[in-house]
Scaffold this motif. Structure first.
Motif, PDB file in Angstrom:
ATOM      1  N   UNK A 223      45.318  66.493  45.127  1.00 23.66           N
ATOM      2  CA  UNK A 223      45.619  65.822  44.417  1.00 23.66           C
ATOM      3  C   UNK A 223      46.265  64.908  44.824  1.00 23.66           C
ATOM      4  N   UNK A 224      46.853  64.457  45.934  1.00 20.04           N
ATOM      5  CA  UNK A 224      47.712  63.670  46.786  1.00 20.04           C
ATOM      6  C   UNK A 224      46.904  62.384  46.659  1.00 20.04           C
ATOM      7  N   UNK A 225      45.600  62.349  46.018  1.00 18.42           N
ATOM      8  CA  UNK A 225      44.305  61.236  46.348  1.00 18.42           C
ATOM      9  C   UNK A 225      44.456  60.507  44.965  1.00 18.42           C
ATOM     10  N   UNK A 226      44.707  61.216  44.351  1.00 20.51           N
ATOM     11  CA  UNK A 226      44.252  61.066  42.642  1.00 20.51           C
ATOM     12  C   UNK A 226      44.367  59.218  42.782  1.00 20.51           C
ATOM     13  N   UNK A 227      45.947  58.983  42.922  1.00 22.68           N
ATOM     14  CA  UNK A 227      45.915  57.452  42.724  1.00 22.68           C
ATOM     15  C   UNK A 227      44.525  56.558  42.555  1.00 22.68           C
ATOM     16  N   UNK A 228      44.295  56.474  44.410  1.00 27.05           N
ATOM     17  CA  UNK A 228      43.551  56.020  45.357  1.00 27.05           C
ATOM     18  C   UNK A 228      42.178  56.314  44.607  1.00 27.05           C
TER      19      UNK A 228
ATOM     20  N   UNK B  72      34.884  59.339  46.470  1.00 30.17           N
ATOM     21  CA  UNK B  72      35.701  60.811  46.048  1.00 30.17           C
ATOM     22  C   UNK B  72      35.411  61.719  48.098  1.00 30.17           C
ATOM     23  N   UNK B  73      34.187  62.024  47.856  1.00 33.65           N
ATOM     24  CA  UNK B  73      34.216  62.471  49.496  1.00 33.65           C
ATOM     25  C   UNK B  73      34.822  61.987  50.335  1.00 33.65           C
ATOM     26  N   UNK B  74      34.807  60.259  50.809  1.00 32.83           N
ATOM     27  CA  UNK B  74      35.793  59.700  51.470  1.00 32.83           C
ATOM     28  C   UNK B  74      37.453  59.912  51.408  1.00 32.83           C
ATOM     29  N   UNK B  75      37.520  60.545  50.606  1.00 28.45           N
ATOM     30  CA  UNK B  75      39.180  60.498  49.921  1.00 28.45           C
ATOM     31  C   UNK B  75      39.077  62.337  50.258  1.00 28.45           C
ATOM     32  N   UNK B  76      38.173  63.054  51.045  1.00 26.83           N
ATOM     33  CA  UNK B  76      38.455  63.990  51.131  1.00 26.83           C
ATOM     34  C   UNK B  76      37.999  65.690  49.936  1.00 26.83           C
TER      35      UNK B  76
ATOM     36  N   UNK C 237      45.769  54.127  36.875  1.00 26.40           N
ATOM     37  CA  UNK C 237      46.665  54.810  38.215  1.00 26.40           C
ATOM     38  C   UNK C 237      48.305  55.752  38.453  1.00 26.40           C
ATOM     39  N   UNK C 238      49.600  55.155  37.143  1.00 28.68           N
ATOM     40  CA  UNK C 238      50.448  55.308  37.501  1.00 28.68           C
ATOM     41  C   UNK C 238      50.426  56.769  37.246  1.00 28.68           C
ATOM     42  N   UNK C 239      49.836  57.034  36.364  1.00 29.80           N
ATOM     43  CA  UNK C 239      49.611  58.354  34.999  1.00 29.80           C
ATOM     44  C   UNK C 239      49.718  59.711  36.410  1.00 29.80           C
ATOM     45  N   UNK C 240      48.244  59.010  37.077  1.00 27.27           N
ATOM     46  CA  UNK C 240      47.866  59.951  38.128  1.00 27.27           C
ATOM     47  C   UNK C 240      48.741  59.829  39.268  1.00 27.27           C
TER      48      UNK C 240
END
Ligand SMILES: Cc1cc2nc3c(=O)[nH]c(=O)nc-3n(C[C@H](O)[C@H](O)[C@H](O)COP(=O)(O)OP(=O)(O)OC[C@H]3O[C@@H](n4cnc5c(N)ncnc54)[C@H](O)[C@@H]3O)c2cc1C
Lengths: 479, 422
Positions: free
Chosen positions: A344-349, A404-408, A229-232
């Motif tokens: 890409x902003x949603x990677x950590x989530x 992942x779909x829910x995150x756009x 998560x931190x890396x993301x």
């Protein structure tokens, strides 16, 4: 198919393209019955054409006999794309694997579809050129298969996927006609339509590809993080700062340990996650590039930052990264590799959700992915002999896609829809969206003989019931 | 939704052929309903953005309704931290550029006349400019679309992620289809960070330096983002011609890199016999915009501009052919020779308007028998009917016709405008 009809079909194929190019014995057909996703069923025949004329003859005969036609590259596809799920004839390009021309002045090459991806870059090297798309399978997968799936790879971040590199195609359409299309022709972009169509629109028999100049300077860096998560979050921040390196890849601890056991490339074993960064271009820009990315990484929790000292170390790190799935295959009984993309902003989530889902299903998950593109590859580890685990893996896989779909995001960034995800496709596209895609299919392949049961969901109309997918990859099946 | 009938239709005519009404839908749903209606009634429709690329292709074979898409012009999502943006396609390119510039980003569309040209028009026109060797074509930056088809179907493809192989890549099909398959109403792009420095280099080419200068530029260590030999276009593009024309280069990148590359350029050009190079950073953006505009600038009703495609290595031979033909037909020739992409832009003109109708059609025939990949970018309306417009028919025309029939069976959308009379 009745065995008499099958014999007649095989005879006609033999008459057209020669006995040595037609396989019908079950032991010969076994290798053509699956890809890296699933084991399916034996085709009626497998054929090894030597040129487009052979392919045309095969398509005509299959057409007359109503037999499905399944093009196949190296069979490394991860969505059942090359699996003959409805039988028929598998067309292998093992004998069409040459570079037809390499035009260094115009930076382009014409290749046959069976050419191995890496072989093109090797041939281009003496001219100071290379081929951009480099799926991790590039040592074994073919350019025909790469075109079929619109393959990406670690360097898609800056170089783009196959579709950004295919300049033209020779292909055989549903009626057996040999046709040509090029990006520079006026008229509809048939080239762009065929790339990524997973063998459902036509059989590609030659590919014009763009080559690129080798960058004079390349640097590779390794940053260690406490967890994925931190890396993301660091990757999100790098992209948000408007920095687009040539590659941004993440591996978690499980993967790093599997990789190190085999490659000894020098990845830190104690880190929760490792970020592999590559920048390439002119030497003038390397220092500033390293400084900018390094600062963001440190500000976002990088525990260490180290630069590969020379080309050998760089190559070793990349070899290990690209061999990650295979290395995992050595220690895990089986695994199911997912492929989804999020903004890409949603990677950590997204990685957080994946972790939660894996926990809920009591599954071990490894992460090795093209972070810079937001392209996730969770590998769900299981033992295929345990029915409960197989069920859990399938359910968890679907839940990850839904998340992942829910995150756009979407359900495939590079592996394709194939057989695996065709029933998931309606989560992304409405029936109008799909019907519009279907219109293209109607034109290229009205009889639906090219790779049936792929991409498009089984319509409620025909009342087909979803067959249980059989994720069977792993255990070094393809390495 | 505004509906105008004549005389409000004058800006939408193709020569004598004017629509009986112009509609301006304010939502995608309105557009879908209007199209369904036209399709049912058998009325032929032509879509309009800014109209900058309506010079492409044949005049419509039938024409009842002009659909002005400029009211669909909003930013739908700008996720600047993701380097993605989604806009309604009736937005002008200028508006898109301004939105992106606020965040230090851009999309490499290279569109001319950005105050008028719309995002959808640039895509549907299959536009691609000189920076495509560096950044790819508009189609490569496009990650998702929504279109409205002739029967009113609203269909999307792709999405808001930068890497996506979910379903067919329909967006590619709509790019360059000139509004014959559907109306692009929404376009999603991946964006790029604006380079730190932008520099234009211009140099006069003395006699017999053309070839060598082009060769030296093609083998520069740091490749310019755009590299052209310009001949003519005196009022349109910065710089002054020498006997062999002038060089127009755009460098983009970090300050250090651009500094080094322009040093190298100077010595390369010096070696090619080109003594002086003018460099400027301030105003580089404007100068580049003027270069792009020039692709579509007509000399009143006295000129025709062609885009002649081919391999970069054959650019000079192609230029020689076109020069010879222009001479033989008594026409003035101005060219943009794109060293990196191989594009040849040729503007032929006659000084006397009588010569335009006498000479250009003959030149057009000769040009088409000499070279295969030619499209007219802009021509006087009076000449459109006597020019081939699209060059050699593509080998897969049959498939293209079938696609048109499957997407627009009644021939409602821009009938006859496209390649092969599609
Ligand atoms: C270890 C490993 C790592 C991988 N890493 C990546 C990665 O980084 N990026 C990535 O994108 N993928 C990756 N993949 C997936 C896979 O390698 C790609 O999908 C690849 O493009 C498949 O190529 P192939 O030659 O094996 O094709 P196949 O699997 O044989 O076929 C793929 C699809 O293309 C179609 N096809 C094949 N040939 C033709 C043709 N001539 N005409 C028309 N259609 C055709 C097939 O019908 C099928 O639908 C990886 C796979 C493995 C096993």
């Amino acid at each position: 198919m009745e065995s008499a009809t099958r014999e007649r079909f095989a005879e006609r194929l033999i008459d057209a393209i020669g006995a040595d190019a037609v396989l019908t014995a079950p032991e010969d057909l076994a290798v053509y019955s699956f890809d890296a996703y699933s084991e399916e069923r034996l085709p009626s025949a497998a054929v090894l054409p030597k040129d487009a004329r052979d392919v045309s003859a095969i398509v005509r005969i299959a057409n007359e006999c109503g037999e499905p036609i399944v093009p196949r590259g190296a069979g490394t596809g991860l969505c059942g794309g090359a699996a003959p799920v409805r039988g028929g004839v598998v067309v292998s390009f093992a004998r069409m694997n040459r570079i037809l021309s390499l035009d260094a002045a115009n930076r382009r090459a014409r290749v046959q579809p069976g050419l191995i991806n890496l072989d093109l870059s090797k041939a281009a090297l003496p001219h100071g050129l290379f081929f951009g798309p480099d799926p991790s399978s590039q040592k074994i997968s073919t350019l025909g298969g790469n075109t079929g799936t619109n393959a990406g790879g670690p360097h898609a971040l800056s170089y783009g996927s196959m579709t950004n590199h295919v300049l033209g195609l020779e292909y055989v359409d549903g009626s057996g006609e040999i046709l040509h299309t090029a990006l520079d022709d006026f008229g509809y972009d048939l080239t762009g339509s065929l790339v990524g169509s997973e063998g459902t629109l036509g059989i590609i028999t030659a590919i014009d590809l763009r080559l690129m100049r080798l960058p004079p300077a390349i640097r590779v860096f390794l940053a260690a993080f406490a967890d994925v998560e931190t890396a993301s979050a660091a990757v999100s921040a790098i992209v948000a700062a408007g920095i687009v390196p040539t590659a941004l890849e993440i591996m978690d601890k499980l993967i790093v340990q599997a990789v190190e056991a085999h490659y000894h490339a020098g990845f830190p074993l104690d880190a929760g996650a490792v970020l592999l960064v590559e920048i390439a271009g002119q030497p003038d820009d390397m220092q500033a590039g390293e400084r900018a990315i390094g600062e963001i990484a440190r500000a976002h929790g990088a525990l260490s930052w180290r630069s590969a000292t020379d080309a050998d170390e760089r190559d070793a790190l990349w070899a290990a990264r690209k061999g990650a799935a295979g290395a995992l295959g050595r220690i895990a009984p089986n695994y199911y590799i997912q492929d989804a993309t999020v903004p890409r902003t949603r990677l950590p989530q997204a990685v957080h959700r994946i972790d939660e889902i894996a926990r809920a299903y009591k599954l071990l998950v490894g992460n090795v992915f093209h972070a810079g593109d937001g392209n996730l590859h969770p590998l769900l580890i299981f033992d295929r002999r345990e029915r409960r685990q197989v069920e859990a893996v399938i359910a968890a896989g679907t839940e990850i896609l839904t998340a992942c779909i829910a995150l756009g995001g979407t359900i495939s960034g590079e592996h394709g829809i194939g057989y695996e995800k065709r029933e998931t496709l309606p989560l992304v596209f409405s029936s109008d969206d799909l019907a519009t895609m279907g219109r293209v299919r109607d034109v290229f392949d009205p009889k639906r003989l090219f790779n049936p049961d792929k991409i498009f969901p089984s319509g409620a109309v025909c009342g087909e019931v979803r067959a249980q997918p059989q994720p069977a990859a792993g255990a070094g099946a393809w390495l | 939704m505004a509906v105008n009938s004549a005389p409000g239709t004058s800006g939408y005519a193709f020569g004598e052929r004017a629509p009986s009404r112009v509609i301006t839908p304010e939502s995608v749903e309105q557009l879908a309903a209007a199209l369904r209606d036209c399709d049912t009634k058998g009325e032929a429709v032509v879509f309009f953005g800014g109209g900058t690329l309506q010079g492409l292709g044949h005049a419509p074979a039938r024409y009842d309704v002009a659909v002005n898409l400029r009211a669909l012009n909003h930013v739908l999502e700008y996720e600047f931290r993701d380097l993605t943006i989604s806009v309604e396609a009736g937005m002008t390119v200028e508006q898109l550029n301004a939105t992106l510039a606020e965040r230090g980003q851009f999309v490499p569309l290279d569109a001319p006349q950005t105050a008028r040209s719309t995002v959808g028009g640039v895509l549907a026109g299959g536009w691609c400019g000189p920076r495509r060797a560096a950044y790819g074509r508009p189609r490569d930056a496009l990650i998702g679309t929504t279109v409205v088809l002739a029967d009113g179907t609203i269909a999307k493809a792709g999405g808001m992620v930068v890497k996506n192989v979910t379903g067919y890549d329909m967006s590619k099909l709509y790019c360059g289809s000139l509004g014959t398959l559907g109306a692009i109403v929404r376009a999603n792009f991946k964006t790029l960070p604006v380079p730190q420095t932008r520099r234009i280099a211009i140099a006069r080419l003395p006699e017999r330096t053309h070839r060598r200068a082009a060769e030296h530029i093609a083998s520069l260590d740091v490749e310019p983002a755009a590299a052209l030999v310009v001949q003519g276009f005196a009022d349109d593009i910065d710089g002054h011609d020498g006997i062999d024309g002038r060089i127009f280069l755009l460098f983009e990148g970090s300050q250090t890199l651009v500094d080094r590359s322009t040093r190298e350029l100077r010595s390369a050009l010096g070696a090619a016999g080109v003594p002086e190079t003018t460099l400027f950073d301030a105003g580089a953006g404007m100068a580049f915009a003027r270069l792009l505009d020039a692709y579509l600038v007509r000399l009143g009703d006295r000129s025709v501009t062609y885009r002649i495609l081919g391999l970069p290595s054959e650019l000079l031979t192609r230029w020689e052919t076109v020069s010879r033909l222009a001479r033989e037909h008594g026409l003035n020739l101005e060219t943009l020779q794109d060293i990196r992409t191989g594009d040849l832009i040729a503007r032929v003109s006659a000084t006397l308007s009588g010569h335009v109708t006498e000479r250009i059609p003959g030149f057009d025939v000769a040009l088409h028998s000499a070279l295969p990949r030619i499209a007219v970018l802009t021509a006087p309306e009076s000449l459109r009917g006597s020019l081939a417009m699209w060059g050699a028919l593509p080998p897969s025309l049959q498939t293209m016709r079938a696609l048109k029939a499957r997407f627009d069976p009644k021939g409602t959308l821009a009938p006859g405008r496209y390649v092969g009379g599609i």
